[in-house]
Design a protein around this motif. Structure first.
Motif, PDB file in Angstrom:
ATOM      1  N   MET A  47       0.824  -1.207   0.000  1.00  0.00           N
ATOM      2  CA  MET A  47       0.000   0.000   0.000  1.00  0.00           C
ATOM      3  C   MET A  47       0.855   1.251   0.000  1.00  0.00           C
ATOM      4  O   MET A  47       0.567   2.208  -0.712  1.00  0.00           O
ATOM      5  N   HIS A  48       1.915   1.251   0.782  1.00  0.00           N
ATOM      6  CA  HIS A  48       2.804   2.405   0.815  1.00  0.00           C
ATOM      7  C   HIS A  48       3.461   2.626  -0.546  1.00  0.00           C
ATOM      8  O   HIS A  48       3.580   3.755  -1.018  1.00  0.00           O
ATOM      9  N   ALA A  49       3.875   1.540  -1.181  1.00  0.00           N
ATOM     10  CA  ALA A  49       4.504   1.659  -2.504  1.00  0.00           C
ATOM     11  C   ALA A  49       3.528   2.188  -3.541  1.00  0.00           C
ATOM     12  O   ALA A  49       3.910   2.957  -4.422  1.00  0.00           O
ATOM     13  N   LEU A  50       2.260   1.805  -3.439  1.00  0.00           N
ATOM     14  CA  LEU A  50       1.266   2.255  -4.409  1.00  0.00           C
ATOM     15  C   LEU A  50       0.811   3.688  -4.176  1.00  0.00           C
ATOM     16  O   LEU A  50       0.505   4.413  -5.120  1.00  0.00           O
ATOM     17  N   ILE A  51       0.752   4.090  -2.925  1.00  0.00           N
ATOM     18  CA  ILE A  51       0.169   5.388  -2.598  1.00  0.00           C
ATOM     19  C   ILE A  51       1.213   6.474  -2.352  1.00  0.00           C
ATOM     20  O   ILE A  51       0.897   7.648  -2.388  1.00  0.00           O
ATOM     21  N   SER A  52       2.442   6.093  -2.131  1.00  0.00           N
ATOM     22  CA  SER A  52       3.446   7.107  -1.793  1.00  0.00           C
ATOM     23  C   SER A  52       3.549   8.141  -2.909  1.00  0.00           C
ATOM     24  O   SER A  52       3.304   7.859  -4.075  1.00  0.00           O
ATOM     25  N   SER A  53       3.916   9.336  -2.530  1.00  0.00           N
ATOM     26  CA  SER A  53       3.944  10.435  -3.495  1.00  0.00           C
ATOM     27  C   SER A  53       5.345  10.702  -4.032  1.00  0.00           C
ATOM     28  O   SER A  53       5.617  11.778  -4.541  1.00  0.00           O
ATOM     29  N   THR A  54       6.216   9.723  -3.926  1.00  0.00           N
ATOM     30  CA  THR A  54       7.561   9.928  -4.453  1.00  0.00           C
ATOM     31  C   THR A  54       7.539   9.839  -5.972  1.00  0.00           C
ATOM     32  O   THR A  54       6.615   9.299  -6.565  1.00  0.00           O
ATOM     33  N   GLY A  55       8.573  10.346  -6.574  1.00  0.00           N
ATOM     34  CA  GLY A  55       8.659  10.339  -8.030  1.00  0.00           C
ATOM     35  C   GLY A  55       8.680   8.949  -8.622  1.00  0.00           C
ATOM     36  O   GLY A  55       8.105   8.705  -9.675  1.00  0.00           O
ATOM     37  N   SER A  56       9.329   8.003  -7.940  1.00  0.00           N
ATOM     38  CA  SER A  56       9.404   6.651  -8.483  1.00  0.00           C
ATOM     39  C   SER A  56       8.045   5.972  -8.485  1.00  0.00           C
ATOM     40  O   SER A  56       7.732   5.199  -9.388  1.00  0.00           O
ATOM     41  N   ALA A  57       7.192   6.255  -7.488  1.00  0.00           N
ATOM     42  CA  ALA A  57       5.856   5.650  -7.462  1.00  0.00           C
ATOM     43  C   ALA A  57       5.009   6.176  -8.607  1.00  0.00           C
ATOM     44  O   ALA A  57       4.255   5.426  -9.232  1.00  0.00           O
ATOM     45  N   LYS A  58       5.124   7.464  -8.884  1.00  0.00           N
ATOM     46  CA  LYS A  58       4.382   8.025 -10.015  1.00  0.00           C
ATOM     47  C   LYS A  58       4.847   7.412 -11.319  1.00  0.00           C
ATOM     48  O   LYS A  58       4.041   7.117 -12.202  1.00  0.00           O
ATOM     49  N   LEU A  59       6.134   7.191 -11.441  1.00  0.00           N
ATOM     50  CA  LEU A  59       6.678   6.578 -12.642  1.00  0.00           C
ATOM     51  C   LEU A  59       6.154   5.152 -12.805  1.00  0.00           C
ATOM     52  O   LEU A  59       5.803   4.736 -13.910  1.00  0.00           O
ATOM     53  N   VAL A  60       6.056   4.416 -11.701  1.00  0.00           N
ATOM     54  CA  VAL A  60       5.520   3.048 -11.752  1.00  0.00           C
ATOM     55  C   VAL A  60       4.074   3.077 -12.229  1.00  0.00           C
ATOM     56  O   VAL A  60       3.674   2.258 -13.060  1.00  0.00           O
ATOM     57  N   TRP A  61       3.270   3.993 -11.720  1.00  0.00           N
ATOM     58  CA  TRP A  61       1.881   4.112 -12.161  1.00  0.00           C
ATOM     59  C   TRP A  61       1.799   4.400 -13.652  1.00  0.00           C
ATOM     60  O   TRP A  61       0.984   3.815 -14.366  1.00  0.00           O
ATOM     61  N   ILE A  62       2.605   5.320 -14.128  1.00  0.00           N
ATOM     62  CA  ILE A  62       2.588   5.679 -15.548  1.00  0.00           C
ATOM     63  C   ILE A  62       3.010   4.492 -16.405  1.00  0.00           C
ATOM     64  O   ILE A  62       2.373   4.181 -17.424  1.00  0.00           O
ATOM     65  N   ILE A  63       4.057   3.797 -15.994  1.00  0.00           N
ATOM     66  CA  ILE A  63       4.526   2.631 -16.747  1.00  0.00           C
ATOM     67  C   ILE A  63       3.458   1.543 -16.763  1.00  0.00           C
ATOM     68  O   ILE A  63       3.185   0.939 -17.810  1.00  0.00           O
TER      69      ILE A  63
END
Length: 89
Positions: A47-63
């Motif tokens: 959950m932390h990995a999915l919801i965190s607001s770091t740049g890498s998490a956003k990149l994972v969502w986009i990918i």
């Protein structure tokens, strides 16, 4: 006996069997989705990995979104040329 308007569009035996199989596969897919969502929902780390607001998490969502779109668009064109086993996989 009086016929109903829906009697003419009632599915035949073969069609009933086909749709029963289609809905069974849909139920299995929904169950798998629910199980995965439940497992991810119980894991603080996931959950932390999915919801965190770091740049890498956003990149994972986009990918993930781009990969999903590419898969859907690719499979729409290929599914007509696949056998049943390949399409199921």
């Amino acid at each position: 006996m009086r016929e109903l308007a829906t009697d003419e569009i009632r599915p035949l035996g073969g069609e009933r069997s086909y749709f029963a199989h289609v809905f069974a596969w849909m139920a299995v897919a929904l169950a798998v989705t629910g199980i995965v969502a439940g497992l991810i929902g119980r894991s603080e780390r996931a959950m932390h990995a999915l919801i965190s607001s770091t740049g890498s998490a956003k990149l994972v969502w986009i990918i993930c979104a781009l990969v999903e779109l590419v898969l859907v668009l690719g499979l729409v064109g290929l599914v007509q040329h696949m056998d049943t086993f390949q399409a199921t996989g």
